[in-house]
Design a protein around this motif. Structure first.
Motif, PDB file in Angstrom:
ATOM      1  N   LEU A 386       0.849  -1.184   0.000  1.00 52.77           N
ATOM      2  CA  LEU A 386       0.000   0.000   0.000  1.00 52.77           C
ATOM      3  C   LEU A 386       0.887   1.237   0.000  1.00 52.77           C
ATOM      4  O   LEU A 386       1.972   1.231   0.598  1.00 52.77           O
ATOM      5  CB  LEU A 386      -0.916   0.012   1.237  1.00 52.77           C
ATOM      6  N   ARG A 387       0.413   2.276  -0.631  1.00 52.88           N
ATOM      7  CA  ARG A 387       1.178   3.524  -0.700  1.00 52.88           C
ATOM      8  C   ARG A 387       0.607   4.520   0.297  1.00 52.88           C
ATOM      9  O   ARG A 387      -0.601   4.779   0.286  1.00 52.88           O
ATOM     10  CB  ARG A 387       1.120   4.110  -2.111  1.00 52.88           C
ATOM     11  N   PRO A 388       1.434   5.102   1.173  1.00 53.15           N
ATOM     12  CA  PRO A 388       0.905   6.024   2.186  1.00 53.15           C
ATOM     13  C   PRO A 388       0.256   7.244   1.556  1.00 53.15           C
ATOM     14  O   PRO A 388       0.708   7.763   0.530  1.00 53.15           O
ATOM     15  CB  PRO A 388       2.155   6.414   2.999  1.00 53.15           C
ATOM     16  N   GLY A 389      -0.817   7.713   2.209  1.00 53.83           N
ATOM     17  CA  GLY A 389      -1.397   8.966   1.787  1.00 53.83           C
ATOM     18  C   GLY A 389      -0.612  10.155   2.298  1.00 53.83           C
ATOM     19  O   GLY A 389      -0.671  11.245   1.737  1.00 53.83           O
ATOM     20  N   GLY A 390       0.139   9.948   3.364  1.00 54.27           N
ATOM     21  CA  GLY A 390       0.987  10.980   3.935  1.00 54.27           C
ATOM     22  C   GLY A 390       2.048  10.345   4.788  1.00 54.27           C
ATOM     23  O   GLY A 390       1.900   9.222   5.281  1.00 54.27           O
ATOM     24  N   GLY A 391       3.137  11.047   4.998  1.00 50.06           N
ATOM     25  CA  GLY A 391       4.222  10.497   5.790  1.00 50.06           C
ATOM     26  C   GLY A 391       5.075   9.535   4.996  1.00 50.06           C
ATOM     27  O   GLY A 391       5.027   9.485   3.758  1.00 50.06           O
ATOM     28  N   GLU A 392       5.849   8.735   5.718  1.00 49.48           N
ATOM     29  CA  GLU A 392       6.826   7.874   5.052  1.00 49.48           C
ATOM     30  C   GLU A 392       7.065   6.622   5.874  1.00 49.48           C
ATOM     31  O   GLU A 392       7.004   6.632   7.104  1.00 49.48           O
ATOM     32  CB  GLU A 392       8.139   8.641   4.873  1.00 49.48           C
ATOM     33  N   VAL A 393       7.341   5.520   5.181  1.00 46.80           N
ATOM     34  CA  VAL A 393       7.737   4.251   5.784  1.00 46.80           C
ATOM     35  C   VAL A 393       9.111   3.899   5.246  1.00 46.80           C
ATOM     36  O   VAL A 393       9.319   3.883   4.028  1.00 46.80           O
ATOM     37  CB  VAL A 393       6.743   3.121   5.445  1.00 46.80           C
TER      38      VAL A 393
END
Length: 635
Positions: A386-393
């Motif tokens: 999944l791709r974040p809507g905000g922030g970072e992993v």
């Protein structure tokens, strides 16, 4: 045609040299097939000049008989060439299938369905067509041009210049044709991937009110695919011009220059033989070459490059930077979340909101929370699915979605995958080289799967996935992840089909894994008690700490642990029943403002000691699932 074409040509040459016998047999039968090309025009010329026009009909008929025999021999040679073409094409297709499937399993290729069902077949048909038309044109042109020269050199002088000019124009169109073919395939992939996401999430689209956005995005992709296909079709006009120059113009020049040719010693039979070479041999072979090479050649170059290129670990992230070398992340945390936010749709409430978490290497984290709190969503974000809507992993310092991050993590989902093959093949699938049997035995002992190995017949024994239980499949998937080189292991309810003892053994083995970091999406309270740190998820209200700390400061965690411990303490009194499944943990959290608990559980008013939290509201339990074994009445 493309920047990587020289590499594709070299690989193609290596492929053909590795199958010398097949190529040699194909060339030999091609000579037999092309024999009638030379014989047809030459025999007609001799039948006229030395036979019918000279008053010797028998001689003329004899030469026509030679032409007929050559046609029969050529037909036989054509039939034999198909076996040689199959000997080249089918191994080529099998290699592409293995490449696509391997990349889909290892790197989560979202376009794998389009590649496997569409592009592999395009490459197979294109390769077969390319072999047939190029081989046929080479041998046909050689036979026809040789025949023209032997009949009369002026004939060759009339036919050869426009033929060379048309072929040159055609070859000049291959590069732009390949570019537009690639644009068409890219648009097809993007449209297939987008429609797959839309079809699988129609309910979410409707629930989030995202129909206008989805309609606009898929419409734009459809328009792009239409534009690419039209651009590709426009180049067919250039192919028609090239075909007219190389195929039709020599015929016009031959007829228009017939008086000039006859004045220079060309006989009537030679002129008829030249016409036969053009209309019966060169023109059909040229048409097949232009249409076949113009379509098949460009498709083959583009599709093979796209199927075998080393792209990013997860496709669709155009802004992902190149993977950095592992040494660049040696001191980075195993997992870091920075203001991570994710929602299933623009208008939906975020499942994960502004979440910050730093997990050092070697840590053991359990993630708990009520149903729908975002535990599995978090696992998907960490895994790059999944791709974040905000922030970072970041995983080991690399952004999720890059090849560097994919190399440092392994996700074990609830539904374990086991493929047909040996047990050793399944366990060592994520390793580059075969795993030594001593290491396989050590892992089997660490995870408590010695009995499974014994029943399977050893590590070299073939597996029948349909004959394995869900728990056995989970054990195999756990061992496969344990043997992988990835230091971060994410268990997304990967032990739900194991009993508590086997689950504890597996989690302790992963926690002791050398250099390993463990994240467990917990479905039993014991998993949280075993972890060094616990993340409690409940939308925006998240908490992280040790077990005893969270008991002191998190009401939700106390509620989850208290309900779970109450159910677990009642479990020994149950009658033995192998078919009985433990209730799910933790139960849904009481969130109603009027203090109405949406899930029945022990301790509520009216509880007779036989109602337990088992499934979400709206699902009916079977009577045999009640702890006392009695049928449902008014409970």
């Amino acid at each position: 045609m493309t920047p990587v074409e020289p590499g594709l040509v070299r690989r193609g040459v290596r492929y053909l040299t590795g199958r010398r016998r097949v190529v040699a047999a194909l060339l030999a039968w091609s000579v037999v097939e092309a024999g009638h090309t030379f014989a047809l025009g030459y025999a007609l010329a001799e039948a006229l000049d030395g036979g019918f026009l000279a008053g010797r009909p028998r001689t003329g008929l004899a030469w026509l008989g030679v032409a007929a025999v050559a046609v029969v021999a050529g037909a036989y040679g054509t039939g034999r060439t198909y076996g040689g073409v199959a000997g080249l094409v089918e191994p080529f297709r099998d290699g592409l299938v293995r490449t696509v499937v391997s990349r889909a399993l290892h790197r989560g290729d979202t376009a794998a369905v389009s590649r496997l069902t569409h592009q592999v077949e395009i490459a197979r048909d294109a390769f077969a067509g390319l072999v047939m038309v190029s081989r046929s044109f080479v041998f046909t042109a050689a036979g026809a041009l040789t025949g023209l020269f032997l009949l009369a050199p002026p004939l060759l002088a009339v036919v050869a210049p426009p033929l060379v000019l048309g072929l040159g124009l055609f070859l000049a169109t291959l590069r732009p044709l390949a570019r537009r073919q690639e644009a068409y395939l890219a648009a097809d992939e993007a449209l297939a991937a987008a429609l797959g996401d839309v079809f699988s999430g129609l309910r979410d689209v409707t629930a989030a009110g995202a129909e206008p956005r989805v309609r606009a995005e898929t419409g734009a992709l459809t328009d792009a695919a239409l534009h690419a296909s039209r651009a590709l079709a426009r180049w067919s006009v250039v192919r028609v011009v090239a075909l007219a120059l190389a195929g039709q113009l020599p015929l016009v020049l031959l007829l228009a220059g017939a008086p000039w040719l006859l004045d220079r010693g060309v006989t009537a039979g030679g002129l008829v033989g030249a016409l036969a070479y053009l209309t019966q041999s060169l023109m059909p072979a040229l048409q097949n070459l232009v249409h076949g090479l113009g379509t098949s050649g460009s498709r083959l170059a583009v599709v093979v490059r796209r199927l075998t290129e080393r792209g990013p670990a997860v496709t669709g992230f155009a802004d992902v930077p190149p993977a950095a070398p592992p040494s660049a992340f040696a001191s980075a945390p195993a997992l870091e979340l920075r203001r991570l936010t994710f929602a299933y749709g623009d208008r939906a409430d975020p499942v994960v909101r502004d979440l910050d978490l730093t997990l050092p290497r070697g840590a053991h984290l359990a993630v708990v929370g009520p149903s729908g709190a975002g535990k599995s969503t978090l696992a998907g974000l960490v895994a790059g699915l999944l791709r974040p809507g905000g922030g970072e992993v970041t995983v080991g310092g690399a952004r999720a979605g890059t090849a560097a991050a994919a190399a440092q993590r392994v996700l074990i989902p609830q539904e374990a995958y086991v493929f047909s093959g040996t047990l050793a093949d399944n366990l060592g699938y994520l390793r580059a080289a075969p795993v030594p049997e001593e290491e396989l035995r050590a892992v089997a002992e660490a995870l408590g799967m010695e009995e499974l190995v014994r029943r399977a017949g050893g590590f070299a024994a073939p597996l029948a996935p349909a004959e394995l239980s869900a728990g056995e499949r989970q054990q195999i998937a756990l061992a496969r992840a344990y043997l992988s080189p990835a230091p971060l292991a994410v268990l997304d309810e990967a032990t739900c089909h194991l009993d508590p003892v086997a689950e504890a053994r597996a989690e302790r083995a992963f926690a002791r894994r050398p250099g390993g970091t463990l994240v467990v999406i917990a479905h039993r309270a014991a998993s949280a008690r075993r972890a060094g740190r616990v993340l409690v998820m409940d939308g925006a209200d998240t908490a992280c700490g040790e077990h005893h700390e969270l008991l002191a400061r998190s009401p939700l965690y106390r509620d989850l642990m208290g309900a779970a411990e109450a159910v677990e303490s009642a479990e020994p009194a149950r009658p033995a029943n192998p078919a009985h499944h433990s209730p799910s943990h933790p139960p849904r959290h009481p969130r109603d403002t009027d203090r109405v608990d949406p899930v029945p559980r022990p301790g509520l008013a009216g509880d007779g000691g036989h109602v337990v939290a088992h499934r979400p509201v709206g699902q009916v339990q079977a009577a045999g699932d009640l702890p006392d074994g009695r049928p449902l009445r008014r409970e």
